[in-house]
Each structure stands twice: as structure tokens, then as C-alpha cells.
Design a protein around this motif. Structure first.
Motif, PDB file in Angstrom:
ATOM      1  N   TRP A   1       0.693  -1.231   0.041  1.00 43.62           N
ATOM      2  CA  TRP A   1      -0.163   0.059   0.121  1.00 43.62           C
ATOM      3  C   TRP A   1       1.041   1.352   0.191  1.00 43.62           C
ATOM      4  O   TRP A   1       0.357   2.236   0.510  1.00 43.62           O
ATOM      5  N   ASP A   2       1.846   1.207  -0.665  1.00 43.81           N
ATOM      6  CA  ASP A   2       2.946   2.198  -0.612  1.00 43.81           C
ATOM      7  C   ASP A   2       2.533   3.335  -1.664  1.00 43.81           C
ATOM      8  O   ASP A   2       2.133   3.002  -2.707  1.00 43.81           O
ATOM      9  N   LEU A   3       2.538   4.601  -1.301  1.00 44.22           N
ATOM     10  CA  LEU A   3       2.023   5.578  -1.858  1.00 44.22           C
ATOM     11  C   LEU A   3       2.829   6.672  -2.600  1.00 44.22           C
ATOM     12  O   LEU A   3       2.420   7.696  -2.940  1.00 44.22           O
ATOM     13  N   SER A   4       4.141   6.391  -2.189  1.00 48.29           N
ATOM     14  CA  SER A   4       5.380   7.253  -2.607  1.00 48.29           C
ATOM     15  C   SER A   4       5.322   7.242  -4.253  1.00 48.29           C
ATOM     16  O   SER A   4       5.653   5.968  -4.589  1.00 48.29           O
ATOM     17  N   ILE A   5       5.275   8.197  -4.817  1.00 44.48           N
ATOM     18  CA  ILE A   5       5.536   8.252  -6.184  1.00 44.48           C
ATOM     19  C   ILE A   5       6.879   7.692  -6.868  1.00 44.48           C
ATOM     20  O   ILE A   5       6.847   7.135  -7.890  1.00 44.48           O
ATOM     21  N   ASN A   6       7.773   7.688  -5.943  1.00 42.40           N
ATOM     22  CA  ASN A   6       9.112   7.291  -6.318  1.00 42.40           C
ATOM     23  C   ASN A   6       9.042   5.863  -6.519  1.00 42.40           C
ATOM     24  O   ASN A   6       9.963   5.208  -6.963  1.00 42.40           O
ATOM     25  N   ARG A   7       8.086   5.105  -5.779  1.00 42.85           N
ATOM     26  CA  ARG A   7       7.936   3.622  -5.834  1.00 42.85           C
ATOM     27  C   ARG A   7       7.306   3.263  -7.292  1.00 42.85           C
ATOM     28  O   ARG A   7       7.753   2.204  -7.769  1.00 42.85           O
ATOM     29  N   TYR A   8       6.844   4.017  -7.893  1.00 40.83           N
ATOM     30  CA  TYR A   8       6.120   3.856  -9.093  1.00 40.83           C
ATOM     31  C   TYR A   8       6.782   4.364 -10.345  1.00 40.83           C
ATOM     32  O   TYR A   8       6.423   4.150 -11.477  1.00 40.83           O
ATOM     33  N   LYS A   9       7.384   5.867 -10.118  1.00 43.87           N
ATOM     34  CA  LYS A   9       7.834   6.413 -11.197  1.00 43.87           C
ATOM     35  C   LYS A   9       9.145   5.867 -11.828  1.00 43.87           C
ATOM     36  O   LYS A   9      10.079   5.331 -11.076  1.00 43.87           O
ATOM     37  N   GLU A  10       9.313   5.767 -13.068  1.00 45.59           N
ATOM     38  CA  GLU A  10      10.499   5.241 -13.801  1.00 45.59           C
ATOM     39  C   GLU A  10      11.242   6.482 -14.193  1.00 45.59           C
ATOM     40  O   GLU A  10      11.064   7.408 -14.741  1.00 45.59           O
ATOM     41  N   VAL A  11      12.624   6.366 -13.924  1.00 43.85           N
ATOM     42  CA  VAL A  11      13.649   7.325 -14.435  1.00 43.85           C
ATOM     43  C   VAL A  11      14.297   6.772 -15.394  1.00 43.85           C
ATOM     44  O   VAL A  11      14.940   5.759 -15.468  1.00 43.85           O
ATOM     45  N   VAL A  12      14.399   7.595 -16.659  1.00 41.22           N
ATOM     46  CA  VAL A  12      15.275   7.163 -17.790  1.00 41.22           C
ATOM     47  C   VAL A  12      16.779   7.826 -17.803  1.00 41.22           C
ATOM     48  O   VAL A  12      16.820   9.145 -17.517  1.00 41.22           O
ATOM     49  N   TYR A  13      17.661   7.138 -17.786  1.00 49.04           N
ATOM     50  CA  TYR A  13      18.792   7.548 -17.610  1.00 49.04           C
ATOM     51  C   TYR A  13      19.551   7.585 -18.893  1.00 49.04           C
ATOM     52  O   TYR A  13      19.559   6.753 -19.777  1.00 49.04           O
ATOM     53  N   ASP A  14      20.033   8.745 -19.335  1.00 45.28           N
ATOM     54  CA  ASP A  14      20.851   8.873 -20.568  1.00 45.28           C
ATOM     55  C   ASP A  14      22.537   8.367 -20.638  1.00 45.28           C
ATOM     56  O   ASP A  14      23.043   8.859 -19.576  1.00 45.28           O
ATOM     57  N   GLU A  15      22.555   7.417 -21.564  1.00 38.33           N
ATOM     58  CA  GLU A  15      24.070   7.031 -21.429  1.00 38.33           C
ATOM     59  C   GLU A  15      24.879   7.793 -21.851  1.00 38.33           C
ATOM     60  O   GLU A  15      24.718   8.535 -22.897  1.00 38.33           O
TER      61      GLU A  15
END
Length: 491
Positions: A445-459
Motif C-alpha cells: 500500500w505504498d503511495l510514494s510516487i518514487n515507488r512507481y515512477k520510472e527514471v530514464v537515464y541517458d547513457e
């Protein structure tokens, strides 16, 4: 819209209080409020006298008797400072002073008079009183908008956190929440930690701006002025300030309750409201003995931020909506109580949205990271997908100065919230996206957005160390050649 001239007048009044020795911001606002109310009493009597003259009948709503004329604003403002100060402090007219008369006027002039118990006159000298009275007298406050704007500007000067975790919620954040929930004509609206009544005032202003035609209907006007707004607040100073704020915004008879919303004996507010707007205290804990038993059945905790969520579920009617500001810890806290209240809202009711706000939103009062939860009480579930938004800017810098900037996500948040069907195609790399309930359940039941947000890293590709060293040698060689050439030119 408040003008620069009125702002300047209020700034001067504020300065007079401070240089006169009244330095607590809440005390300044409270004393300012009393004087505004005393002026309002006289203005109300003047209106009643004009009506009586027009219809050739006696004044029906007598605030000042003929013997009490010296207690009226229009009279004492022309007195010398010493005489005016005596009128405020000593029972010079019968058994009343100006201040005692203000405390005893009763129901005839609105809800503010109910909360005068414990009011204390704290303006220290005749000179300060005279200065402030003369300056307040020059402020033009003929219409509802100006009165409301004057008081809002006054409240904006609260620059320090209050006791028990109180601090002023930024008005643009309140307006965002109100715009998202869109109060209706039939709503009964409550703030269980009302403070200065900013949420209730903003809900009322929303209706004036968006639905002015509603005010042409007598049943709505009666509902608006008596039953629509309820505020609960245990601090008597805040009750008085909130009552005046509501009155100056044209809400004459709101229901203000002077008690701790979490305490035992508050069973009368169960299943009463269709909309709750709130920013309850973040810091604090209560003993179980002092908390309403029915709240503890929803969430077994001593933390006020969790208890308030349980309280709101209890206060809402089935189908009622809630928009509430919570500290980030509520979203991801791992204690049983944290998980319990999140599961209750998501599984047994309908969680609509989580707006994650940057930590600077509440500066200079506090640097805590916060979020806004939007949920609907159903009692039978209904959460399918939860909408998350990662707010990164609110129109102001996120430091203590909070200067205006062009970066602002608020309008985008409101627009997207009202078009959630179009959010289905959004990716988790975007600012906003939908998350299925199953994913939230799988994450306890975690509602932290960081738990679900995907971060795209530029190589990023870097040259080999040997190549970089070779480049440095080449640069050193060119530098040496340039220095040699310069030396030859200077010979």
C-alpha cells in the motif's frame, strides 16, 4: 484585487503595532481583528438607522443604545488619544467599555461575537491605539471582495509557525485543491482543523467566481450562509480569526465548533459532510485515552496525521469527497498504523489521486515534503487506478524567499485531474500517470510516487583514459609553442 495603496496602509498599521511593543504576529492580527469588528458594529448600526429612516420606523436591530453612543467607532475616533484609550479600557459608559461592549453584542451581528470569550485588549498605549484607529478608518472596505482581500493580506503576514504544528497553508495550494474537487451547490463542507478558515473561505470564493448565478436563488443563499460551512478548531484565537475571515468574505453564519476534533465526545460529526478540505497538524501525538474510540477502530495510532485521516473517513457521508494535505511519511511509513490507514482508504473506499509536492511549498514555515490525497468514501471499495502527479513547481521559488517564478505545474494538475481518461496513455517516466491498485497492494500500500515512477537515464560515453591523456599532452605541446612564439615577439 487588493491595491498597492491598501497594502501600504496595512503595512503601516502592522508597523505601528510592532514599534508600539506588540510583536507577536498572532496578537497583532487578533487586535487588528477586534478593531475591524468594532468598526463593523458601527457600520451595521448606521445601515440599520438608514433603513429605519427610510421606512419611518424605529431601529429593529439595536447594537448601540442612545446612552452608548460614545462607544461607537464614528464617535471615539474623533476623541483625543487618552480619552479614546479610557473608553476602551474603563467602564465609562454605564458598566461597559468599548471592548466589553464588543464582547457582549451577541447574535445580532454574526458568528464572530460567539467566540469572544477570553478576548483580551492588548494595545499598550493611547498613542498606538490612536494611530491604529486612524489608519484603519482610512481603509475603504465597502464591498465583500475588498474586505476579504484586506484580511487575507493581513493573514499572509503570519511569518512564523504557530503552536501545535499550526502554520498557514499557501492560498494557491488551497485554491488548487478546491479547483480539483469542484464544490457543488448541495455540498456541506468541513475543515476539521480550520485554523484561519482558509479552505472554507476559498471554497466560498470559488462559488462566487464560478457560479454567481447560484446566489440568485434564495434556498442556496440560505444554505450558503448557515449550513454549508463547518470549521472545527480548539484554539480560541484561531476561532476568532477564522470567524472574522469568513464574515469579511460574506459568509455570515458558518458553523464553527470550538473543540479538538480528535477528542472523545465528537460522535455528533459522524457521516455529516459531503466534502472535507484540510491541512491537519503534522507533528504531534495523543494518548489513546484522549482520542475518540471510533477513530481508533479505523487506525490504531497516536500520530495526529494518521488519526485525522481516520476522523475524516468517519465524518464523511457515503459518496463524500476529501482533499487533504499529508506529510510524505504517511505515504510510505512502514508501521502497522501507516499501512492500516492506507489499506483502509484504498481497499475499502476509493483513492482518486496523490499529488506529490516539493519540500519548499511550505517555506518559510517548514521544509517538510508533503502530498495531497484525494479520496471518496464508499464503504465498499472502488479503487481501480490511482492517479499520481509529481509536482515540481508551484509558481514560487522553493527557498525561504518564495519569490514568484514562471515555473508552475498547478494549472496542468487541475486540467489533467479533470481529464483522467486521457492519462491512461501516459508513461511512468512522465510527470503524471495512473497506477493499478494491484501494483499498490503488491508494494504494501505504498503511495510514494518514487515507488512507481520510472527514471530514464541517458547513457554518456567517455573516451578511453589513454586517449584523454594523449589530448592533454597535445594541449601542453601547443601551449608551450604559443609561449615560445610570444617570447620571440617580445625580444
Amino acid at each position: 484585487m487588493i491595491t498597492g495603496e491598501i497594502k501600504s496602509q496595512i503595512d503601516k498599521i502592522w508597523e505601528s503595532f510592532w514599534t508600539g511593543g506588540v510583536s507577536n504576529p498572532l496578537t497583532v492580527i487578533e487586535q487588528f481583528t477586534y478593531l475591524l469588528f468594532i468598526r463593523r458594529l458601527d457600520e451595521t448600526q448606521i445601515m440599520e438607522e438608514k433603513k429605519a429612516n427610510m421606512i419611518k420606523k424605529p431601529v429593529s436591530n439595536v447594537i448601540f443604545t442612545p446612552e452608548q453612543q460614545e462607544l461607537r467607532w464614528s464617535s471615539f475616533k474623533n476623541k483625543d488619544p487618552e480619552t479614546m484609550f479610557d473608553l476602551f479600557n474603563k467602564p465609562t459608559v454605564g458598566s461597559l467599555s468599548v471592548f466589553e461592549h464588543m464582547k457582549q453584542v451577541g447574535d445580532t451581528v454574526g458568528v464572530f461575537a460567539h467566540y469572544m470569550k477570553g478576548a483580551t485588549f492588548m494595545i499598550p498605549t493611547p498613542r498606538v491605539l490612536d494611530q491604529v484607529v486612524q489608519m484603519i478608518d482610512k481603509i475603504k472596505m465597502e464591498d465583500r471582495d475588498t474586505k476579504g482581500d484586506v484580511y487575507e493580506y493581513l493573514l499572509s503576514k503570519i511569518a512564523t509557525a504557530g503552536t501545535n504544528g499550526q502554520f498557514r497553508t499557501p492560498r494557491h495550494i488551497i485554491r488548487m485543491m478546491v479547483d480539483m474537487v469542484e464544490p457543488t451547490k448541495e455540498d456541506t463542507i468541513c475543515d476539521p482543523s480550520a485554523g484561519t478558515a482558509g479552505f472554507l473561505v476559498t471554497a466560498g470564493e470559488y462559488m462566487h467566481e464560478k457560479h454567481p448565478d447560484w446566489f440568485h436563488e434564495k434556498p442556496f443563499r440560505e444554505h450558503y450562509n448557515s449550513n454549508m460551512f463547518t470549521g472545527i478548531e480548539f484554539d480560541n484565537t484561531m476561532l476568532r480569526i477564522g470567524a472574522m475571515n469568513l464574515q469579511l468574505h460574506g459568509i455570515e453564519s458558518p458553523n464553527l465548533i470550538g473543540k479538538d476534533a480528535l477528542s472523545e465526545g465528537n460522535g455528533d460529526v459522524r457521516n455529516r459532510f459531503s466534502l472535507i478540505l484540510a491541512n491537519p497538524p503534522f507533528k504531534g501525538s495523543l494518548d489513546y485515552d484522549g482520542v475518540e474510540t471510533s477513530i481508533l477502530k479505523v487506525v490504531k495510532s497516536k500520530k495526529t496525521e494518521l488519526l485525522f485521516l481516520g476522523l475524516m473517513l468517519r465524518m464523511l457521508k457515503t459518496g463524500g469527497r476529501c482533499a487533504v494535505i499529508v506529510p510524505d511519511g504517511v505515504l510510505f511509513g512502514s508501521s502497522n498504523a501507516h499501512k492500516q490507514i492506507r489499506q483502509e482508504i484504498i481497499e475499502n473506499h476509493k483513492l482518486d489521486a496523490v499529488i506529490s509536492m516539493p519540500s519548499g511549498v511550505f517555506k518559510p514555515y517548514a521544509g517538510v515534503s508533503t502530498a495531497v490525497l484525494f479520496f471518496t468514501k464508499t464503504g465498499s471499495g472502488g479503487t481501480d487506478k490511482v492517479w499520481f502527479y509529481d509536482m515540481q513547481a508551484d509558481g514560487y521559488t522553493l527557498d525561504d524567499k518564495r519569490a514568484e517564478t514562471k515555473d508552475n505545474d498547478i494549472q496542468d494538475i487541475v486540467n489533467r485531474y479533470h481529464n483522467l481518461k486521457e492519462e491512461a496513455s501516459r508513461l511512468r517516466t512522465d510527470k503524471s500517470f495512473l497506477v493499478p491498485m494491484a501494483d499498490i497492494q503488491a508494494n504494501e500500500w505504498d503511495l510514494s510516487i518514487n515507488r512507481y515512477k520510472e527514471v530514464v537515464y541517458d547513457e554518456v560515453s567517455y573516451a578511453q583514459p589513454s586517449s584523454i591523456i594523449s589530448d592533454i599532452k597535445q594541449l601542453d605541446k601547443e601551449r608551450a609553442e604559443a609561449l615560445t612564439m610570444l617570447e620571440e615577439l617580445l625580444r
